[in-house]
Scaffold this motif. Structure first.
Motif, PDB file in Angstrom:
ATOM      1  N   LEU A 129       5.604  10.577   3.127  1.00 16.31           N
ATOM      2  CA  LEU A 129       4.825  10.462   4.356  1.00 16.31           C
ATOM      3  C   LEU A 129       3.709   9.423   4.230  1.00 16.31           C
ATOM      4  N   LEU A 130       3.414   8.981   3.010  1.00 18.56           N
ATOM      5  CA  LEU A 130       2.421   7.933   2.811  1.00 18.56           C
ATOM      6  C   LEU A 130       2.996   6.546   3.061  1.00 18.56           C
ATOM      7  N   SER A 131       4.307   6.424   3.035  1.00 20.02           N
ATOM      8  CA  SER A 131       4.943   5.130   3.244  1.00 20.02           C
ATOM      9  C   SER A 131       4.626   4.587   4.633  1.00 20.02           C
ATOM     10  N   THR A 132       4.481   3.267   4.707  1.00 17.12           N
ATOM     11  CA  THR A 132       4.248   2.618   5.996  1.00 17.12           C
ATOM     12  C   THR A 132       5.551   2.115   6.613  1.00 17.12           C
ATOM     13  N   ALA A 133       6.676   2.670   6.182  1.00 18.69           N
ATOM     14  CA  ALA A 133       7.978   2.216   6.670  1.00 18.69           C
ATOM     15  C   ALA A 133       8.252   2.615   8.111  1.00 18.69           C
ATOM     16  N   GLY A 156      11.478  -9.128   1.490  1.00 26.15           N
ATOM     17  CA  GLY A 156      10.613  -8.239   0.710  1.00 26.15           C
ATOM     18  C   GLY A 156      11.214  -6.857   0.586  1.00 26.15           C
ATOM     19  N   ALA A 157      12.503  -6.801   0.244  1.00 29.91           N
ATOM     20  CA  ALA A 157      13.257  -5.546   0.313  1.00 29.91           C
ATOM     21  C   ALA A 157      12.890  -4.537  -0.763  1.00 29.91           C
ATOM     22  N   ALA A 158      12.199  -4.953  -1.821  1.00 32.15           N
ATOM     23  CA  ALA A 158      11.893  -4.024  -2.911  1.00 32.15           C
ATOM     24  C   ALA A 158      10.520  -3.381  -2.777  1.00 32.15           C
ATOM     25  N   GLY A 162      10.292  -2.341   2.646  1.00 35.50           N
ATOM     26  CA  GLY A 162      11.646  -2.865   2.518  1.00 35.50           C
ATOM     27  C   GLY A 162      12.621  -1.929   1.843  1.00 35.50           C
ATOM     28  N   SER A 163      12.138  -1.143   0.865  1.00 33.60           N
ATOM     29  CA  SER A 163      13.042  -0.249   0.142  1.00 33.60           C
ATOM     30  C   SER A 163      13.583   0.855   1.041  1.00 33.60           C
ATOM     31  N   LEU A 164      12.895   1.146   2.136  1.00 38.30           N
ATOM     32  CA  LEU A 164      13.389   2.114   3.114  1.00 38.30           C
ATOM     33  C   LEU A 164      14.057   1.424   4.301  1.00 38.30           C
ATOM     34  N   GLY A 334       9.483  -0.137  -4.892  1.00 43.19           N
ATOM     35  CA  GLY A 334       9.266   0.849  -3.856  1.00 43.19           C
ATOM     36  C   GLY A 334       7.792   1.048  -3.541  1.00 43.19           C
ATOM     37  N   THR A 335       7.467   2.229  -3.058  1.00 43.10           N
ATOM     38  CA  THR A 335       6.100   2.579  -2.708  1.00 43.10           C
ATOM     39  C   THR A 335       5.254   2.784  -3.974  1.00 43.10           C
TER      40      THR A 335
END
Length: 340
Positions: A129-133, A156-158, A162-164, A334-335
């Motif tokens: 839930l902290l992710s800004t995705a 910037g996929a990593a 981007g990872s999500l 990732g995050t």
């Protein structure tokens, strides 16, 4: 004599002229805050390390949702923690509740009760839930309106977004998903762990050529987290009617020669006209309801095992002053969060 209770927080020492380094921050002890009426006291467990902090600490944040930081002020950002005390009048955020809020980078935070989001019981991965995705989800569903079978590029996929983003694009029906990253090791992980069909690592050859090799028919949707040369190259390989969502500006935020509040890119506007390409910036505040919808979908996908949330937790407040530098250096996948 009893010692007054204290809390630790990460304060800005001075505004860096280039990229921030550990010496620009300090771990400071402050009196333990107490909640007033309508407020809650949260003991933070984790807080997010994100690229936008470069803009905030460099005082280049005009137009940013929050004002630039001044020396002596604590950093801030998404945090996850447990409510340990409440002020009068708080009835819907009980002690013991796990919540998210925006006052990270400290052990204890006093937050208005209406500014916290209670984590639903049994959530499969509260740190997610902290992710800004949510910005990527909003871009794909609101700006790009991704259609089944389309080809998506995520620059910037990593990173944390981007990872999500690539996984979300697939779940929304993308036929082919391509990413970019500057690390061959991360490229392999994106393919092996997160289901990217191809990942391009910028090198000496023209990036547009490499992107074209990864998707010979071109790209229908671009989720751009980087800007700069990567955006320039991505636009060269768009298809007619492509939609480009500008989510991040990592090329500017990670460039020591820039001030942190700008991210220039060369754009061939005639190309955009000829191909009827839409180029749009994503701001969450312009799309009410996306954040709630994203959190519901994320929990559903995590619970079903349809999505993976990769993250790295740096242990201890002592790691926090160097965390932003580690993010700039691309050390992690990732995050990135600090574990309080």
């Amino acid at each position: 004599m009893s010692t007054a209770p204290v809390s630790r927080e990460i304060q800005l020492v001075d505004n860096p002229r280039g990229l921030p380094a550990p010496e620009h921050f300090r771990v400071a002890e402050v009196p333990l805050p107490r909640p007033a009426d309508g407020q809650v006291l949260v003991r933070n467990r984790q807080f997010l390390v994100f690229a936008g902090l470069r803009t905030l600490v460099s005082r280049q944040g005009e137009g940013f949702p929050v004002p630039p930081l001044k020396p002596g002020e604590p950093l801030l950002g998404p945090a996850l923690g447990e409510v340990v005390d409440t002020g009068r009048g708080v009835t819907d955020v009980p002690v013991g509740a796990l919540v998210t809020h925006m006052l990270g980078w400290r052990e204890y935070a006093v937050v208005d009760a209406d500014a916290v989001r209670v984590v639903p019981a049994g959530h499969p991965d509260p740190v997610a839930l902290l992710s800004t995705a949510s910005a990527a989800y909003g871009t794909l569903t609101r700006l790009a309106r991704l259609r089944k079978g389309e080809t998506v590029l995520v620059t910037g996929a990593a990173g944390g977004v981007g990872s999500l983003a690539g996984q979300v694009a697939r779940l929304l029906g993308a036929g082919r998903v391509v990413g970019t990253t500057r690390s061959p090791g991360k490229a392999e992980r994106l393919r092996r762990e997160l289901g990217y069909d191809a990942v391009v690592v910028p090198g000496p050859e023209p990036l547009a050529d490499r992107l074209a090799e990864a998707a010979p028919d071109g790209y229908d949707v671009i989720v751009d987290n980087v800007g700069g040369d990567q955006l320039t190259a991505a636009l060269e390989v768009t298809r007619t009617g492509a939609r480009v969502g500008l989510v991040g500006a990592l090329s500017g935020q990670f460039d020591p020669a820039l001030a942190g509040g700008t991210s220039p890119a060369a754009i061939d506007t005639y190309l955009l006209i000829r191909r009827s390409v839409a180029l749009l910036g994503y701001q969450g505040g312009d799309h009410p309801g996306v954040e709630e919808e994203w959190h519901e979908k994320l929990a559903e996908w995590l619970r079903a095992g349809d999505i993976v949330h990769p993250y790295v937790a740096l242990p201890g407040m002592e790691r926090a002053p160097g965390a932003l530098q580690e993010l700039h250096q691309g050390r992690h996948f990732g995050t990135l969060v600090v574990q309080v």
